[in-house]
Motif scaffolding. Structure first.
Motif, PDB file in Angstrom:
ATOM      1  N   GLU A 217     -57.748  43.696 -69.910  1.00 50.18           N
ATOM      2  CA  GLU A 217     -59.051  43.451 -70.535  1.00 50.18           C
ATOM      3  C   GLU A 217     -59.216  44.316 -71.773  1.00 50.18           C
ATOM      4  O   GLU A 217     -58.820  45.483 -71.801  1.00 50.18           O
ATOM      5  CB  GLU A 217     -60.172  43.747 -69.540  1.00 50.18           C
ATOM      6  CG  GLU A 217     -61.572  43.458 -70.079  1.00 50.18           C
ATOM      7  CD  GLU A 217     -62.669  43.763 -69.068  1.00 50.18           C
ATOM      8  OE1 GLU A 217     -63.650  43.017 -69.020  1.00 50.18           O
ATOM      9  OE2 GLU A 217     -62.523  44.770 -68.322  1.00 50.18           O
ATOM     10  N   THR A 218     -59.793  43.737 -72.800  1.00 48.58           N
ATOM     11  CA  THR A 218     -60.165  44.475 -74.007  1.00 48.58           C
ATOM     12  C   THR A 218     -61.671  44.394 -74.180  1.00 48.58           C
ATOM     13  O   THR A 218     -62.292  43.366 -73.882  1.00 48.58           O
ATOM     14  CB  THR A 218     -59.463  43.903 -75.258  1.00 48.58           C
ATOM     15  OG1 THR A 218     -59.814  42.516 -75.401  1.00 48.58           O
ATOM     16  CG2 THR A 218     -57.963  44.030 -75.141  1.00 48.58           C
ATOM     17  N   LYS A 219     -62.254  45.495 -74.670  1.00 47.38           N
ATOM     18  CA  LYS A 219     -63.707  45.559 -74.868  1.00 47.38           C
ATOM     19  C   LYS A 219     -63.990  45.981 -76.301  1.00 47.38           C
ATOM     20  O   LYS A 219     -63.217  46.734 -76.900  1.00 47.38           O
ATOM     21  CB  LYS A 219     -64.349  46.558 -73.909  1.00 47.38           C
ATOM     22  CG  LYS A 219     -64.109  46.278 -72.437  1.00 47.38           C
ATOM     23  CD  LYS A 219     -64.719  47.366 -71.575  1.00 47.38           C
ATOM     24  CE  LYS A 219     -64.434  47.141 -70.111  1.00 47.38           C
ATOM     25  NZ  LYS A 219     -65.020  48.229 -69.242  1.00 47.38           N
ATOM     26  N   ARG A 220     -65.116  45.507 -76.829  1.00 44.54           N
ATOM     27  CA  ARG A 220     -65.528  45.897 -78.173  1.00 44.54           C
ATOM     28  C   ARG A 220     -67.040  45.924 -78.252  1.00 44.54           C
ATOM     29  O   ARG A 220     -67.706  44.968 -77.857  1.00 44.54           O
ATOM     30  CB  ARG A 220     -64.982  44.917 -79.216  1.00 44.54           C
ATOM     31  CG  ARG A 220     -65.245  45.360 -80.645  1.00 44.54           C
ATOM     32  CD  ARG A 220     -64.712  44.352 -81.659  1.00 44.54           C
ATOM     33  NE  ARG A 220     -65.505  43.132 -81.661  1.00 44.54           N
ATOM     34  CZ  ARG A 220     -65.383  42.169 -82.578  1.00 44.54           C
ATOM     35  NH1 ARG A 220     -64.490  42.296 -83.540  1.00 44.54           N
ATOM     36  NH2 ARG A 220     -66.129  41.086 -82.516  1.00 44.54           N
ATOM     37  N   ASN A 221     -67.570  47.030 -78.762  1.00 40.10           N
ATOM     38  CA  ASN A 221     -69.011  47.144 -78.951  1.00 40.10           C
ATOM     39  C   ASN A 221     -69.395  46.521 -80.291  1.00 40.10           C
ATOM     40  O   ASN A 221     -68.742  46.756 -81.305  1.00 40.10           O
ATOM     41  CB  ASN A 221     -69.454  48.605 -78.912  1.00 40.10           C
ATOM     42  CG  ASN A 221     -69.243  49.229 -77.544  1.00 40.10           C
ATOM     43  OD1 ASN A 221     -69.442  48.574 -76.523  1.00 40.10           O
ATOM     44  ND2 ASN A 221     -68.824  50.491 -77.509  1.00 40.10           N
ATOM     45  N   SER A 222     -70.463  45.730 -80.290  1.00 38.21           N
ATOM     46  CA  SER A 222     -70.893  45.028 -81.496  1.00 38.21           C
ATOM     47  C   SER A 222     -72.406  45.112 -81.644  1.00 38.21           C
ATOM     48  O   SER A 222     -73.131  45.342 -80.674  1.00 38.21           O
ATOM     49  CB  SER A 222     -70.472  43.554 -81.460  1.00 38.21           C
ATOM     50  OG  SER A 222     -69.077  43.420 -81.354  1.00 38.21           O
ATOM     51  N   SER A 223     -72.864  44.919 -82.875  1.00 40.07           N
ATOM     52  CA  SER A 223     -74.302  44.890 -83.174  1.00 40.07           C
ATOM     53  C   SER A 223     -74.675  43.531 -83.723  1.00 40.07           C
ATOM     54  O   SER A 223     -73.881  42.893 -84.423  1.00 40.07           O
ATOM     55  CB  SER A 223     -74.656  45.980 -84.189  1.00 40.07           C
ATOM     56  OG  SER A 223     -74.417  47.262 -83.653  1.00 40.07           O
ATOM     57  N   MET A 224     -75.875  43.102 -83.422  1.00 38.50           N
ATOM     58  CA  MET A 224     -76.366  41.805 -83.868  1.00 38.50           C
ATOM     59  C   MET A 224     -77.796  41.961 -84.367  1.00 38.50           C
ATOM     60  O   MET A 224     -78.566  42.757 -83.823  1.00 38.50           O
ATOM     61  CB  MET A 224     -76.328  40.786 -82.720  1.00 38.50           C
ATOM     62  CG  MET A 224     -75.026  40.735 -81.949  1.00 38.50           C
ATOM     63  SD  MET A 224     -75.120  39.677 -80.486  1.00 38.50           S
ATOM     64  CE  MET A 224     -75.243  38.074 -81.241  1.00 38.50           C
ATOM     65  N   LEU A 225     -78.150  41.194 -85.374  1.00 41.25           N
ATOM     66  CA  LEU A 225     -79.533  41.209 -85.847  1.00 41.25           C
ATOM     67  C   LEU A 225     -80.354  40.153 -85.124  1.00 41.25           C
ATOM     68  O   LEU A 225     -81.554  40.305 -84.941  1.00 41.25           O
ATOM     69  CB  LEU A 225     -79.586  40.965 -87.363  1.00 41.25           C
ATOM     70  CG  LEU A 225     -80.953  41.102 -88.020  1.00 41.25           C
ATOM     71  CD1 LEU A 225     -81.499  42.511 -87.831  1.00 41.25           C
ATOM     72  CD2 LEU A 225     -80.868  40.761 -89.502  1.00 41.25           C
TER      73      LEU A 225
END
Length: 407
Positions: A217-225
């Motif tokens: 598994e790979t994880k990535r933190n992201s931001s959204m408007l």
């Protein structure tokens, strides 16, 4: 929708003359059918700066070298959310209904105006004319200190044109909202205010990609408007409520067949499971209803079908434990109430925007339709749910929810 009175007409003509003199005017209508990217990816993140912002970055390197002034806090600006005396509209100076609607949503948000009133004044006159936060503050003060039923956003429009935002065209409200927010964030010089602006609107999620063969598994933190939710499920069936749309957005998706991904552990393409988990919700939550999508013939069409949305929204009741990646104290703040609706009427190639906004001081709903502002009922707001037989009727396109105060 053009201004109606002689005075309004003169303002519109003068704005046109000024913009033409600056050689920025481009009256080509940008059809919503040209913006199919809103439906290209079910879980597309929308916080990335626009192409306009990339071109602007270099021009501001020289300006940033100049000394900054002290914070300016004009005592005469009280915030447009205070409607105890009257509400003020914005004149349409040529297909600016989308801009006007979004500006009213910004100005009616007390949390936003508190940030705006603390910005620093640009040093020279040229910088003042090109600074979006400063021009928005001047417009807000003009709305509050004047006696007119409506004011012209001409100076702000000219400022936006200087940053590559074309006027006199039809805009997609979600795209223009992102553009305005990015301009605001980039031009606020105070790091504390930039952080407050981000905290006010930014959504945090965690993307998960899991190989179905070896379970790596790979994880990535992201931001959204915004949360860009589809009105259709994976089988292209119409969803019935906003809650179903949100559940569908956070539902894991199987990537098989042509959508398989390469797994480094397996050394080949394998089936994957893709999912997005919610980490943090802001004070002001923006939901983008993706009503414009591709048909079978690759033709962009508008989904006008009815989609009810609630006045009160509890994400703890909408999402499962597996769809969240947050602590209990964070989840306790996921109680929201509807603050504003930006509605679109018309087709993919032509239309009109207006905004329904609930005053935070009066708890009453108002409809901001360019220069016309009137008090409305909740039934009027519900008329933006949509209807399959009224393709030109009003349909909600952007929903703004405000976090409830914790008891």
């Amino acid at each position: 929708m053009r201004p109606r009175g002689k005075a309004e007409g003169r303002l519109w003509l003068r704005a046109l003359e000024i913009l033409q003199e600056l050689s920025f005017c481009d009256c080509t209508i940008l059809s919503m059918s040209q913006r199919g990217e809103h439906q290209e990816s079910k879980k597309k993140l929308e916080i990335s700066p626009s192409e306009t912002m990339k071109a602007e970055e270099e021009s501001y390197k020289e300006e940033n070298k100049e000394p900054k002034s002290e914070d300016w806090r004009p005592p005469s600006v009280f915030g447009a959310a205070d409607l105890k005396n009257r509400a003020v509209g914005l004149y349409n100076i040529g297909q600016t209904c989308c801009l006007n609607s979004l500006l009213q949503v910004f100005f009616m948000n007390i949390h936003f105006t508190k940030i705006l009133r603390r910005i620093s004044v640009p040093v020279c006159g040229t910088q003042k004319k090109k600074n979006v936060p400063y021009q928005m503050l001047l417009l807000l003060e003009k709305m509050q200190c004047g006696k007119q039923k409506a004011v012209s956003p001409k100076e702000l429009a000219i400022c936006l044109v200087a940053h590559g935002v074309t006027m006199f065209v039809q805009y997609d409200a979600a795209q223009l909202f992102l553009t305005l927010w990015n301009l605001l964030k980039k031009q606020m010089k105070n790091p504390e205010l930039v952080e407050k602006l981000s905290d006010l609107y930014t959504i945090s999620v965690q993307e998960h990609l899991t190989c179905q063969t070896c379970s790596s598994e790979t994880k990535r933190n992201s931001s959204m408007l915004t949360l860009p939710v589809s009105l259709l499920d994976s089988d292209s069936h119409m969803l019935k409520t906003l809650e179903e749309c949100l559940q569908c957005f956070f539902r894991p998706e199987e990537l098989t067949g042509h959508n398989m991904c390469f797994c480094e552990h397996c050394g080949k393409k394998t089936p994957f499971q893709q999912s997005v988990k919610l980490v943090h919700l802001p004070q002001t939550l923006t939901i983008h209803l993706k009503r414009f999508c591709f048909g079978r013939s690759a033709y962009i069409h508008k989904i006008s079908s009815c989609l009810p949305f609630p006045q009160d929204l509890d994400f703890n009741a909408v999402l499962t434990e597996q769809q969240c990646q947050a602590y209990d104290n964070e989840k306790a703040a996921w109680q929201y109430e509807l603050f504003a609706v930006v509605a679109h009427s018309g087709s993919t190639s032509y239309g009109h925007y207006c905004a329904y906004i609930r005053s935070l001081t009066e708890c009453k709903w108002y409809c901001f339709n360019d220069s016309l502002v009137e008090q409305v009922s909740w039934d009027d707001v519900k008329s933006t749910y949509g209807h399959s037989d009224l393709s030109w009727g009003q349909t909600a396109y952007l929903l703004f929810y405000m976090r409830k105060h914790r008891q």
